[in-house]
Design a protein around this motif. Sequence first.
Motif, PDB file in Angstrom:
ATOM      1  N   LYS A   1     -15.581  16.257 -52.120  1.00  0.00           N
ATOM      2  CA  LYS A   1     -15.969  15.203 -53.055  1.00  0.00           C
ATOM      3  C   LYS A   1     -17.421  14.825 -52.795  1.00  0.00           C
ATOM      4  CE  LYS A   1     -11.376  13.188 -53.247  1.00  0.00           C
ATOM      5  NZ  LYS A   1     -10.584  11.998 -52.985  1.00  0.00           N
ATOM      6  N   VAL A   2     -18.184  14.714 -53.863  1.00  0.00           N
ATOM      7  CA  VAL A   2     -19.593  14.360 -53.744  1.00  0.00           C
ATOM      8  C   VAL A   2     -19.722  12.845 -53.861  1.00  0.00           C
ATOM      9  CG1 VAL A   2     -21.896  14.683 -54.683  1.00  0.00           C
ATOM     10  CG2 VAL A   2     -20.274  16.568 -54.727  1.00  0.00           C
ATOM     11  N   ARG A   3     -20.324  12.231 -52.861  1.00  0.00           N
ATOM     12  CA  ARG A   3     -20.530  10.788 -52.834  1.00  0.00           C
ATOM     13  C   ARG A   3     -22.005  10.492 -53.065  1.00  0.00           C
ATOM     14  NH1 ARG A   3     -17.036   8.642 -47.685  1.00  0.00           N
ATOM     15  NH2 ARG A   3     -15.033   9.377 -48.422  1.00  0.00           N
ATOM     16  N   TYR A   4     -22.269   9.582 -53.981  1.00  0.00           N
ATOM     17  CA  TYR A   4     -23.634   9.159 -54.280  1.00  0.00           C
ATOM     18  C   TYR A   4     -23.802   7.746 -53.723  1.00  0.00           C
ATOM     19  CZ  TYR A   4     -22.914  12.935 -57.595  1.00  0.00           C
ATOM     20  OH  TYR A   4     -22.602  14.132 -58.168  1.00  0.00           O
ATOM     21  N   HIS A   5     -24.510   7.612 -52.623  1.00  0.00           N
ATOM     22  CA  HIS A   5     -24.612   6.330 -51.930  1.00  0.00           C
ATOM     23  C   HIS A   5     -25.573   5.387 -52.629  1.00  0.00           C
ATOM     24  CE1 HIS A   5     -22.149   7.110 -48.386  1.00  0.00           C
ATOM     25  NE2 HIS A   5     -22.473   8.376 -48.598  1.00  0.00           N
ATOM     26  N   TRP A   6     -25.260   4.099 -52.535  1.00  0.00           N
ATOM     27  CA  TRP A   6     -26.068   3.052 -53.138  1.00  0.00           C
ATOM     28  C   TRP A   6     -26.039   1.825 -52.230  1.00  0.00           C
ATOM     29  CZ3 TRP A   6     -23.431  -1.469 -54.257  1.00  0.00           C
ATOM     30  CH2 TRP A   6     -22.049  -1.375 -54.327  1.00  0.00           C
ATOM     31  N   GLN A   7     -26.905   0.878 -52.524  1.00  0.00           N
ATOM     32  CA  GLN A   7     -26.930  -0.402 -51.841  1.00  0.00           C
ATOM     33  C   GLN A   7     -26.873  -1.503 -52.895  1.00  0.00           C
ATOM     34  OE1 GLN A   7     -26.896  -1.312 -48.553  1.00  0.00           O
ATOM     35  NE2 GLN A   7     -26.553   0.845 -48.088  1.00  0.00           N
ATOM     36  N   PRO A   8     -26.426  -2.709 -52.536  1.00  0.00           N
ATOM     37  CA  PRO A   8     -26.341  -3.786 -53.534  1.00  0.00           C
ATOM     38  C   PRO A   8     -27.724  -4.324 -53.898  1.00  0.00           C
ATOM     39  CG  PRO A   8     -25.732  -4.602 -51.387  1.00  0.00           C
ATOM     40  CD  PRO A   8     -25.929  -3.116 -51.239  1.00  0.00           C
ATOM     41  N   GLU A   9     -27.721  -5.365 -54.705  1.00  0.00           N
ATOM     42  CA  GLU A   9     -28.984  -5.985 -55.093  1.00  0.00           C
ATOM     43  C   GLU A   9     -29.756  -6.405 -53.851  1.00  0.00           C
ATOM     44  OE1 GLU A   9     -29.357  -8.684 -58.495  1.00  0.00           O
ATOM     45  OE2 GLU A   9     -27.177  -8.554 -58.560  1.00  0.00           O
ATOM     46  N   LEU A  10     -31.041  -6.559 -54.006  1.00  0.00           N
ATOM     47  CA  LEU A  10     -31.923  -6.795 -52.868  1.00  0.00           C
ATOM     48  C   LEU A  10     -31.567  -8.056 -52.092  1.00  0.00           C
ATOM     49  CD1 LEU A  10     -34.335  -5.585 -51.433  1.00  0.00           C
ATOM     50  CD2 LEU A  10     -35.808  -6.952 -52.894  1.00  0.00           C
ATOM     51  N   THR A  11     -31.166  -9.119 -52.770  1.00  0.00           N
ATOM     52  CA  THR A  11     -30.822 -10.354 -52.052  1.00  0.00           C
ATOM     53  C   THR A  11     -29.589 -10.158 -51.179  1.00  0.00           C
ATOM     54  OG1 THR A  11     -29.596 -11.076 -54.003  1.00  0.00           O
ATOM     55  CG2 THR A  11     -31.843 -11.885 -53.752  1.00  0.00           C
ATOM     56  N   TRP A  12     -28.551  -9.517 -51.738  1.00  0.00           N
ATOM     57  CA  TRP A  12     -27.344  -9.253 -50.953  1.00  0.00           C
ATOM     58  C   TRP A  12     -27.625  -8.244 -49.849  1.00  0.00           C
ATOM     59  CZ3 TRP A  12     -23.620 -12.516 -51.051  1.00  0.00           C
ATOM     60  CH2 TRP A  12     -23.376 -13.242 -52.192  1.00  0.00           C
ATOM     61  N   PHE A  13     -28.507  -7.303 -50.112  1.00  0.00           N
ATOM     62  CA  PHE A  13     -28.899  -6.310 -49.117  1.00  0.00           C
ATOM     63  C   PHE A  13     -29.520  -6.991 -47.897  1.00  0.00           C
ATOM     64  CE2 PHE A  13     -32.211  -3.464 -47.446  1.00  0.00           C
ATOM     65  CZ  PHE A  13     -31.456  -2.348 -47.147  1.00  0.00           C
ATOM     66  N   ILE A  14     -30.439  -7.902 -48.125  1.00  0.00           N
ATOM     67  CA  ILE A  14     -31.126  -8.605 -47.031  1.00  0.00           C
ATOM     68  C   ILE A  14     -30.152  -9.506 -46.271  1.00  0.00           C
ATOM     69  CG2 ILE A  14     -32.885 -10.346 -46.520  1.00  0.00           C
ATOM     70  CD1 ILE A  14     -34.538  -9.095 -48.808  1.00  0.00           C
ATOM     71  N   ILE A  15     -29.301 -10.232 -47.006  1.00  0.00           N
ATOM     72  CA  ILE A  15     -28.337 -11.117 -46.352  1.00  0.00           C
ATOM     73  C   ILE A  15     -27.364 -10.317 -45.499  1.00  0.00           C
ATOM     74  CG2 ILE A  15     -26.382 -12.667 -46.791  1.00  0.00           C
ATOM     75  CD1 ILE A  15     -27.962 -13.672 -49.259  1.00  0.00           C
ATOM     76  N   TYR A  16     -26.818  -9.235 -46.047  1.00  0.00           N
ATOM     77  CA  TYR A  16     -25.817  -8.456 -45.313  1.00  0.00           C
ATOM     78  C   TYR A  16     -26.410  -7.850 -44.049  1.00  0.00           C
ATOM     79  CZ  TYR A  16     -22.327  -5.123 -43.970  1.00  0.00           C
ATOM     80  OH  TYR A  16     -21.406  -4.440 -43.244  1.00  0.00           O
ATOM     81  N   TRP A  17     -27.567  -7.216 -44.165  1.00  0.00           N
ATOM     82  CA  TRP A  17     -28.118  -6.562 -42.990  1.00  0.00           C
ATOM     83  C   TRP A  17     -28.658  -7.555 -41.970  1.00  0.00           C
ATOM     84  CZ3 TRP A  17     -26.496  -2.083 -41.769  1.00  0.00           C
ATOM     85  CH2 TRP A  17     -26.069  -1.201 -42.752  1.00  0.00           C
ATOM     86  N   SER A  18     -29.020  -8.751 -42.398  1.00  0.00           N
ATOM     87  CA  SER A  18     -29.396  -9.795 -41.439  1.00  0.00           C
ATOM     88  C   SER A  18     -28.177 -10.243 -40.638  1.00  0.00           C
ATOM     89  CB  SER A  18     -30.002 -10.992 -42.165  1.00  0.00           C
ATOM     90  OG  SER A  18     -31.179 -10.627 -42.823  1.00  0.00           O
ATOM     91  N   ILE A  19     -27.049 -10.409 -41.311  1.00  0.00           N
ATOM     92  CA  ILE A  19     -25.816 -10.765 -40.609  1.00  0.00           C
ATOM     93  C   ILE A  19     -25.373  -9.632 -39.693  1.00  0.00           C
ATOM     94  CG2 ILE A  19     -23.349 -11.246 -40.971  1.00  0.00           C
ATOM     95  CD1 ILE A  19     -24.184 -12.807 -43.482  1.00  0.00           C
ATOM     96  N   THR A  20     -25.627  -8.398 -40.106  1.00  0.00           N
ATOM     97  CA  THR A  20     -25.209  -7.245 -39.310  1.00  0.00           C
ATOM     98  C   THR A  20     -25.960  -7.167 -37.987  1.00  0.00           C
ATOM     99  OG1 THR A  20     -24.652  -6.016 -41.301  1.00  0.00           O
ATOM    100  CG2 THR A  20     -25.036  -4.728 -39.318  1.00  0.00           C
ATOM    101  N   ILE A  21     -27.263  -7.426 -37.985  1.00  0.00           N
ATOM    102  CA  ILE A  21     -28.015  -7.297 -36.731  1.00  0.00           C
ATOM    103  C   ILE A  21     -27.979  -8.567 -35.877  1.00  0.00           C
ATOM    104  CG2 ILE A  21     -29.544  -5.512 -37.627  1.00  0.00           C
ATOM    105  CD1 ILE A  21     -31.709  -7.644 -37.913  1.00  0.00           C
TER     106      ILE A  21
END
Length: 163
Positions: free
Chosen positions: A7-27
Amino acid sequence: MIKIFGKVRYHWQPELTWFIIYWSITIMPIFIGLSLLYERTKIPNSIFFLFAIFIVLFSLGFHRYFLIPGDGNVKIVSLNPFKPSKVAIGDIKKVEVTKSTLTLILASEKQHIFYMRKWPKKYFLDDLALQPEFRGEVELLDNFTKLDYFDSYQKDKKALTKS
């Protein structure tokens, strides 16, 4: 774009605001663990717990992708269990493409914005355009700023090899 188990998966990320919030919580657990480590001379057990939280959040952060299984739907895999995970290809009215985003505009006037890199986006669009159910249009936006970027979309469409 990754091919796993055929199966071919095409990766994406959410909108920029959610992207910044999520990865800030992650680190955040890493920095909390490092500050706890700085305060003590021996390694506390809470550092291992915080590192495990970081690993789980980090792996879930990359668990966002599209699948086109061939049944007339686009499967959108994300972390939000309350969103519908399938979109009918026939319901896609328009796809707007910019240098960093791909916007799916559905017949119900809903818009979904996804941040994608250049090559997964190109192969996703090629695969979507080759589906017989797709009757929408693809519009390339801001093509005057970086014209060479959009030259890759003007060539012949071909899907990824399924072998």
